[in-house]
Scaffold this motif. Sequence first.
Motif: not given
Length: 347
Positions: A87-105, A50-55
């Motif tokens: 408090g249970r883990v629904l999903a683990g992920m890596l988050v990093f700056a990408f393009e003009d926002g963030y990527a969630l892998e 997923l890519t996440a963008t916006g102010t």
Amino acid sequence: MDAQWRTTLEARGARLEGDRIRDFGDPGTELAAVEAGDPVVTDLTGRGLLTATGTEVLSFLQGQLTNDVHPAEHGSPVLAAHLSPKGRVLAGMLVFAFEDGYALEFPNDLFDTLAKRLRMFVLRADVRLDDAREEWVRLGFSGNGAERAAAAAVGADQPAADRVTRADRGTLAPLPGPGPAFLALVAAQQAPAALDAARELARPVGQPAWELARIRAGVPDLGATVSESFIPQEANLEPLGGISYTKGCYTGQEVVARTKHLGRLKRRLYRIASPGPLKAGQAVHAAGQDQTQGRIVQAAPRSDGGWEALAVLRIEAAEGEAPLRGEGAETDLELLDLPYSVTETAG
């Protein structure tokens, strides 16, 4: 998987099952390469992205994830989890700056569930979450020398060990864990050249070999088979740097904070071995007992015919005298060392 990218992979020897690469023709040698710590490369395009963008995207992510996302804003990837209200883990992920926002892998078997859930929390915030799976080819690199192979793939001089690297052919993000490992995001038209450059310096491997590499790194892939099974401390997200206790509120934060306050954990993540097959989601029992003592998070074969896995186990059972066995198995599990220090306390 894009048809053209599939053709590219098959032309280079990949044997696929659906969107998953089984191997590149010699699975035993591929597994042995991982065991020897040699550099390997694999296709990870079948995973969720997923890519996440916006102010308001940074404040939005802060309110949804276990970790402080601000380091990602400054180029350092962040390991995190999205939790249920309990408090249970629904999903683990890596988050990093990408393009003009963030990527969630994250694992693709949770894509629809996670995307729908995160969008539910957007409300009127200036945040956009987009499915980026078809837009970007992803390659994974691991092993000694992974830095050189990853750099060659994207056309970089030398990737940073702890920061996102942008280059002509793509973006590199370091993966969590104690050894060198990277995720490359490459535009589809650049992907064949990126793979060919990587193959000069790293052995192409299938998904089982890649999963073995991540198991040996001690980094759990928290997908659908174990979703909502553990709190983040039980999955070793604390020693892996996936939890912030100071960043403020997020969904499930109360349970995480209470576990820190109470201190002692009853379960944690272990690395284990078995002479027979293991699989994600499989229950673990103590010999002669019916009560479940844990659950397999992920598993992969070894070159000698055995299997390795990461499993969340009751500490008392793991350290007890009764041997542990996977559900339905008649052979004992062996506890193996993790490549980082863990404690039985939270916080």
